[in-house]
Design an enzyme around this catalytic site. Sequence first.
Site, PDB file in Angstrom:
ATOM      1  N   GLN A 112      25.834 -11.428 -10.553  1.00 47.00           N
ATOM      2  CA  GLN A 112      24.609 -11.416 -11.384  1.00 47.00           C
ATOM      3  C   GLN A 112      24.222 -10.507 -12.392  1.00 47.00           C
ATOM      4  O   GLN A 112      23.036 -10.619 -12.981  1.00 47.00           O
ATOM      5  CB  GLN A 112      23.465 -11.737 -10.384  1.00 47.00           C
ATOM      6  N   ASN A 113      24.960  -9.556 -12.465  1.00 49.70           N
ATOM      7  CA  ASN A 113      24.837  -8.449 -13.528  1.00 49.70           C
ATOM      8  C   ASN A 113      25.015  -8.662 -14.779  1.00 49.70           C
ATOM      9  O   ASN A 113      25.957  -9.522 -15.071  1.00 49.70           O
ATOM     10  CB  ASN A 113      25.525  -7.038 -12.819  1.00 49.70           C
ATOM     11  N   HIS A 130      24.492 -14.837 -14.937  1.00 49.34           N
ATOM     12  CA  HIS A 130      23.208 -14.437 -15.522  1.00 49.34           C
ATOM     13  C   HIS A 130      23.486 -13.892 -16.978  1.00 49.34           C
ATOM     14  O   HIS A 130      22.652 -13.431 -17.779  1.00 49.34           O
ATOM     15  CB  HIS A 130      22.500 -13.673 -14.596  1.00 49.34           C
ATOM     16  N   CYS A 138      21.082 -17.223 -30.595  1.00 47.98           N
ATOM     17  CA  CYS A 138      19.698 -17.649 -31.159  1.00 47.98           C
ATOM     18  C   CYS A 138      18.880 -18.603 -30.114  1.00 47.98           C
ATOM     19  O   CYS A 138      19.416 -18.899 -29.210  1.00 47.98           O
ATOM     20  CB  CYS A 138      20.176 -18.579 -32.140  1.00 47.98           C
ATOM     21  N   CYS A 161      20.100 -20.169 -38.629  1.00 48.38           N
ATOM     22  CA  CYS A 161      18.898 -20.943 -38.827  1.00 48.38           C
ATOM     23  C   CYS A 161      17.625 -20.143 -39.012  1.00 48.38           C
ATOM     24  O   CYS A 161      16.577 -20.948 -39.195  1.00 48.38           O
ATOM     25  CB  CYS A 161      18.819 -21.918 -37.740  1.00 48.38           C
ATOM     26  N   ASN A 224      25.467  -4.360   1.848  1.00 48.03           N
ATOM     27  CA  ASN A 224      24.298  -4.100   1.213  1.00 48.03           C
ATOM     28  C   ASN A 224      23.437  -2.668   2.212  1.00 48.03           C
ATOM     29  O   ASN A 224      23.651  -2.518   3.164  1.00 48.03           O
ATOM     30  CB  ASN A 224      23.267  -5.219   1.289  1.00 48.03           C
ATOM     31  N   GLU A 226      20.399  -2.703   2.878  1.00 45.92           N
ATOM     32  CA  GLU A 226      19.366  -3.139   3.980  1.00 45.92           C
ATOM     33  C   GLU A 226      19.698  -4.492   4.211  1.00 45.92           C
ATOM     34  O   GLU A 226      20.395  -5.245   3.426  1.00 45.92           O
ATOM     35  CB  GLU A 226      17.987  -2.895   3.308  1.00 45.92           C
TER      36      GLU A 226
HETATM   37  P1  OAD Z   1      17.936  -6.946  -6.561  1.00 44.82           P
HETATM   38  O1  OAD Z   1      17.075  -5.656  -7.122  1.00 44.82           O
HETATM   39  O2  OAD Z   1      17.149  -7.915  -6.060  1.00 44.82           O
HETATM   40  O3  OAD Z   1      18.669  -6.431  -5.034  1.00 44.82           O
HETATM   41  C1  OAD Z   1      19.627  -5.287  -5.099  1.00 44.82           C
HETATM   42  C2  OAD Z   1      19.955  -4.955  -3.626  1.00 44.82           C
HETATM   43  O4  OAD Z   1      20.932  -4.090  -3.672  1.00 44.82           O
HETATM   44  C3  OAD Z   1      18.758  -4.908  -2.715  1.00 44.82           C
HETATM   45  O5  OAD Z   1      19.003  -5.580  -1.530  1.00 44.82           O
HETATM   46  C4  OAD Z   1      19.128  -3.201  -2.404  1.00 44.82           C
HETATM   47  O6  OAD Z   1      18.792  -2.920  -0.935  1.00 44.82           O
HETATM   48  C5  OAD Z   1      20.487  -3.296  -2.519  1.00 44.82           C
HETATM   49  N1  OAD Z   1      20.898  -1.979  -2.915  1.00 44.82           N
HETATM   50  C6  OAD Z   1      20.668  -0.776  -3.577  1.00 44.82           C
HETATM   51  N2  OAD Z   1      21.601   0.248  -3.614  1.00 44.82           N
HETATM   52  C7  OAD Z   1      22.468  -0.198  -3.237  1.00 44.82           C
HETATM   53  C8  OAD Z   1      23.805   0.359  -2.975  1.00 44.82           C
HETATM   54  N3  OAD Z   1      24.061   1.594  -3.403  1.00 44.82           N
HETATM   55  N4  OAD Z   1      25.007  -0.278  -2.648  1.00 44.82           N
HETATM   56  C9  OAD Z   1      24.689  -1.237  -2.028  1.00 44.82           C
HETATM   57  N5  OAD Z   1      23.517  -2.158  -2.018  1.00 44.82           N
HETATM   58  C10 OAD Z   1      22.335  -1.379  -2.536  1.00 44.82           C
HETATM   59  O7  OAD Z   1      19.328  -7.424  -7.320  1.00 44.82           O
HETATM   60  P2  OAD Z   1      19.862  -8.661  -7.491  1.00 44.82           P
HETATM   61  O8  OAD Z   1      20.136  -9.425  -6.117  1.00 44.82           O
HETATM   62  O9  OAD Z   1      21.120  -8.444  -8.337  1.00 44.82           O
HETATM   63  O10 OAD Z   1      18.095 -12.037 -12.729  1.00 44.82           O
HETATM   64  O11 OAD Z   1      18.893  -9.633  -8.485  1.00 44.82           O
HETATM   65  C11 OAD Z   1      19.169 -10.905  -8.538  1.00 44.82           C
HETATM   66  C12 OAD Z   1      18.665 -11.280  -9.814  1.00 44.82           C
HETATM   67  O12 OAD Z   1      17.198 -11.055 -10.031  1.00 44.82           O
HETATM   68  C13 OAD Z   1      19.184 -10.621 -11.147  1.00 44.82           C
HETATM   69  O13 OAD Z   1      20.361 -10.968 -11.566  1.00 44.82           O
HETATM   70  C14 OAD Z   1      18.172 -10.744 -12.209  1.00 44.82           C
HETATM   71  C15 OAD Z   1      16.808 -10.462 -11.244  1.00 44.82           C
HETATM   72  O14 OAD Z   1      15.650 -11.230 -11.552  1.00 44.82           O
HETATM   73  C16 OAD Z   1      17.615 -12.424 -13.833  1.00 44.82           C
HETATM   74  O15 OAD Z   1      16.906 -11.723 -14.521  1.00 44.82           O
HETATM   75  C17 OAD Z   1      17.684 -14.009 -13.982  1.00 44.82           C
END
Ligand code: OAD
Length: 254
Positions: A112-113, A130, A138, A161, A224, A226
Amino acid sequence: MADKAGPHSDLARAQTALSQARHVACLTGAGISAASGVPTYRGAGGALWDGLKVEDWASPEGYARQPERVWRWYSDRRVQLGGISPNAGHAALAEIERRIAGRGGTFTLATQNIDALHQRAGSRNVLELHGSMLRIRCCVCEHARQVGHEPIEEIPACPQCGARMRPAVVWFGEMLPQDVWTAAAEAAAECDVFLTVGTSAVVYPAAGLVEMAAATGGTTIEINLEPTPASRLVDIAIQGKADEVLPELVSGTG
Ligand code: OAD
């Protein structure tokens, strides 16, 4: 990290599953890049931006409302990314891919990164669910181009455009790229081992990959900091930092 030592520990069970796997799929989120200094969106260490939740501005409506502000957020992060390196968690996933490929299996990394750190760490089969901060496109036509880490202060106009360009990322309310999503869903449904790493598992459809893998019988492993909604679905939930747990996982895996 919970339940770390011993042959029956969660880590040991995860190592055994990975050693025996032929087809491995992985979903990563912001947590895997945390140790590189990239802030997460939610959870421990997660930050608001200017007091706004990500859902409030990472959308087509958010960009239409305040384009310069949203553009600056991405532009600043893109520049910062130039001074950031992949960490031991990214490197461990690249190593897992090399080992699985070396024994004729497949490794699919759906992330998702939007920071491209997996590719910089050597991962090859990466699906950017993502999009990417290193691409702009554009708002109206199909024109898109790669960008580097240099600042782009003004929002460029499309050379084809004339409409406003935007980051080539997927925002709330938008569809994931169909081909990328199909490949990720197939990998999740067909894998022997599914890893979910550093994601809060609340943003769909990406979070649904864990459910697909769990439903089709592969061994599911979460790493993770947590507990998340995925924790109760997976076979093995390991709480800890991705940059510490993943290297340990690799060191005990054939
Ligand atoms: P989040 O910020 O929602 O979640 C990050 C998770 O990583 C949390 O559960 C933290 O506890 C955990 N975390 C933090 N540090 C860590 C570490 N060192 N090792 C392991 N875990 C750790 O991020 P995403 O789940 O990626 O989308 O968020 C999903 C989407 O929400 C993103 O791609 C973005 C955002 O809105 C869009 O912008 C469409």
